[in-house]
Enzyme design. Structure first.
Site, PDB file in Angstrom:
ATOM      1  N   SER A  14       8.641  -6.300   5.552  1.00 18.21           N
ATOM      2  CA  SER A  14       7.346  -6.314   6.004  1.00 18.21           C
ATOM      3  C   SER A  14       6.682  -6.962   6.884  1.00 18.21           C
ATOM      4  CB  SER A  14       6.536  -6.638   4.324  1.00 18.21           C
ATOM      5  OG  SER A  14       5.157  -6.580   4.538  1.00 18.21           O
ATOM      6  N   TYR A  60       5.031 -11.728  -2.914  1.00 15.02           N
ATOM      7  CA  TYR A  60       5.071 -10.623  -2.334  1.00 15.02           C
ATOM      8  C   TYR A  60       5.843 -11.095  -0.734  1.00 15.02           C
ATOM      9  CZ  TYR A  60       4.969  -6.360   0.316  1.00 15.02           C
ATOM     10  OH  TYR A  60       5.144  -5.110   0.997  1.00 15.02           O
TER      11      TYR A  60
HETATM   12  P1  NAD Z   1       5.049   3.280  -3.085  1.00 13.77           P
HETATM   13  O1  NAD Z   1       4.390   2.391  -4.311  1.00 13.77           O
HETATM   14  O2  NAD Z   1       4.557   4.300  -2.461  1.00 13.77           O
HETATM   15  O3  NAD Z   1       6.771   3.129  -3.128  1.00 13.77           O
HETATM   16  C1  NAD Z   1       7.531   2.377  -3.674  1.00 13.77           C
HETATM   17  C2  NAD Z   1       8.636   3.030  -4.597  1.00 13.77           C
HETATM   18  O4  NAD Z   1       9.428   2.096  -5.280  1.00 13.77           O
HETATM   19  C3  NAD Z   1       7.972   3.916  -5.709  1.00 13.77           C
HETATM   20  O5  NAD Z   1       8.392   5.321  -5.721  1.00 13.77           O
HETATM   21  C4  NAD Z   1       8.448   3.153  -7.033  1.00 13.77           C
HETATM   22  O6  NAD Z   1       8.817   4.127  -8.091  1.00 13.77           O
HETATM   23  C5  NAD Z   1       9.698   2.706  -6.375  1.00 13.77           C
HETATM   24  N1  NAD Z   1      10.311   1.400  -7.295  1.00 13.77           N
HETATM   25  C6  NAD Z   1       9.379   0.425  -7.810  1.00 13.77           C
HETATM   26  N2  NAD Z   1      10.247  -0.279  -8.547  1.00 13.77           N
HETATM   27  C7  NAD Z   1      11.661   0.224  -8.394  1.00 13.77           C
HETATM   28  C8  NAD Z   1      12.645  -0.196  -9.116  1.00 13.77           C
HETATM   29  N3  NAD Z   1      12.842  -1.531  -9.959  1.00 13.77           N
HETATM   30  N4  NAD Z   1      13.785   0.526  -8.951  1.00 13.77           N
HETATM   31  C9  NAD Z   1      13.678   1.747  -8.011  1.00 13.77           C
HETATM   32  N5  NAD Z   1      12.372   2.209  -7.529  1.00 13.77           N
HETATM   33  C10 NAD Z   1      11.513   1.225  -7.685  1.00 13.77           C
HETATM   34  O7  NAD Z   1       4.897   2.010  -1.865  1.00 13.77           O
HETATM   35  P2  NAD Z   1       5.281   2.043  -0.281  1.00 13.77           P
HETATM   36  O8  NAD Z   1       4.236   1.467   0.582  1.00 13.77           O
HETATM   37  O9  NAD Z   1       6.011   3.328   0.181  1.00 13.77           O
HETATM   38  O10 NAD Z   1       6.284   0.904  -0.238  1.00 13.77           O
HETATM   39  C11 NAD Z   1       7.812   0.951   0.129  1.00 13.77           C
HETATM   40  C12 NAD Z   1       8.440  -0.177   0.753  1.00 13.77           C
HETATM   41  O11 NAD Z   1       7.597  -0.410   1.847  1.00 13.77           O
HETATM   42  C13 NAD Z   1       8.151  -1.310  -0.284  1.00 13.77           C
HETATM   43  O12 NAD Z   1       9.327  -2.336  -0.189  1.00 13.77           O
HETATM   44  C14 NAD Z   1       6.805  -2.176   0.132  1.00 13.77           C
HETATM   45  O13 NAD Z   1       6.797  -3.393  -0.278  1.00 13.77           O
HETATM   46  C15 NAD Z   1       7.057  -1.899   1.700  1.00 13.77           C
HETATM   47  N6  NAD Z   1       5.866  -1.907   2.763  1.00 13.77           N
HETATM   48  C16 NAD Z   1       4.776  -1.248   2.457  1.00 13.77           C
HETATM   49  C17 NAD Z   1       3.781  -1.407   3.273  1.00 13.77           C
HETATM   50  C18 NAD Z   1       2.499  -0.541   3.117  1.00 13.77           C
HETATM   51  O14 NAD Z   1       1.711  -0.858   3.974  1.00 13.77           O
HETATM   52  N7  NAD Z   1       2.510   0.411   2.334  1.00 13.77           N
HETATM   53  C19 NAD Z   1       3.907  -2.436   4.245  1.00 13.77           C
HETATM   54  C20 NAD Z   1       4.712  -3.163   4.152  1.00 13.77           C
HETATM   55  C21 NAD Z   1       6.080  -3.117   3.415  1.00 13.77           C
END
Ligand code: NAD
Length: 254
Positions: free
Chosen positions: A144, A157
């Site tokens: 991130s 986080y």
């Molecule tokens: P999201 O909530 O849409 O997707 C996350 C997915 O991870 C969900 O489908 C959830 O069911 C799954 N998950 C959670 N815990 C789990 C576990 N223990 N085992 C298996 N699956 C699990 O969120 P997103 O924004 O698509 O996030 C995806 C990644 O991107 C994450 O690591 C998040 O930290 C990172 N991220 C997101 C952003 C943003 O702005 N959205 C920015 C930086 C990093």
């Protein structure tokens, strides 16, 4: 299907939603057979259905990345189904609650670190073992912007994502000679369910404020992160390893 991942087998965790789903779809479009992993079965099956509708090949495996036995079984199932594992996007993650460091709940700290950091390590542990047997592979971990800079009220986080960047670099060095590349993507603010939960649901004005903080004046899309993951997975990135690639519209450059 022709494409930059033609013939490859790709595993994506957290692929029921957001960035993981977009990566699974993009990898399938580029010719990969995709193993869609998540704890959320309905969303995972929906990702598989979308890939199949587009003419691709995928299967859903329910797996919690914090449980070693489930991760081991996930990798074994990918290999049993498709014969090998070429690429992995270790992407499952949670945001945890918003609270100042001194008030951060211990249970939430443990959970965020378990999913975001230990989960990535467990996935790499079993993926790398398979890739070593095959003679190579490519891994992309989702860190991130919060893996590169601090953010208020998100201590667990931020710590977990800095950990993912460090873990990525350590593993990249260890396995470079074995033909396994390990990189990270560092998304900025991407319009997904996570950002919806963290900011947009709490405050209807948040979107405007977030967009105003962005050099490009807008939030990113999951598809824009997916394209970076596809490139890092592909042979086009054959000399790239140990890198943490910002996909943030310039946010980290400020
Ligand atoms: P999201 O909530 O849409 O997707 C996350 C997915 O991870 C969900 O489908 C959830 O069911 C799954 N998950 C959670 N815990 C789990 C576990 N223990 N085992 C298996 N699956 C699990 O969120 P997103 O924004 O698509 O996030 C995806 C990644 O991107 C994450 O690591 C998040 O930290 C990172 N991220 C997101 C952003 C943003 O702005 N959205 C920015 C930086 C990093």
């Amino acid at each position: 299907m022709a494409g930059c991942l033609a013939g490859k087998v790709v595993l994506v965790t957290g692929a029921a939603s957001g960035i993981g789903r977009a990566t699974a779809l993009a990898c399938a479009r580029e010719g990969a057979r995709v193993v869609v992993a998540d704890t959320a079965a309905a969303g995972g099956e929906e990702t598989v259905a979308r890939i199949r509708q587009a003419g691709g090949e995928a299967r859903f495996v329910r797996a919690d990345v914090t449980r070693a036995a489930e991760v081991e079984a996930l990798v074994a199932e990918a290999v049993a189904a498709y014969g090998r594992l070429d690429c992995a996007h270790n992407n499952a993650g949670i945001e945890g609650p918003l609270a100042p460091t001194a008030e951060y709940p211990e249970e939430a700290w443990d959970r965020v670190l378990a999913v975001n950091l230990k989960g990535v390590w467990l996935c790499m542990k079993y993926e790398i073992a398979q890739m070593l047997r095959q003679g190579g592979g490519a891994i992309v971990n989702t860190a991130s912007l919060a893996g590169l800079v601090g953010a208020r009220r998100l201590a667990a986080y931020v710590a977990s994502k800095h950990g993912v960047v460090g873990l990525t670099r350590a593993a990249a060095l260890e396995y470079a000679k074995a033909g396994i590349r390990v990189n990270a993507v560092c998304p900025g603010i991407i319009r997904t369910a996570m950002v919806q939960r963290m900011f947009l649901e709490r405050n209807p004005q948040a979107e405007e404020r977030l967009a105003a903080s962005e050099p490009m004046g807008r939030l990113g899309t999951p598809e824009e992160v997916a394209e970076a993951v596809v490139w890092l997975c592909s042979d086009a990135a054959s000399f790239v390893t140990g890198h943490a690639l910002s996909v943030d519209g310039g946010l980290a450059a400020q």
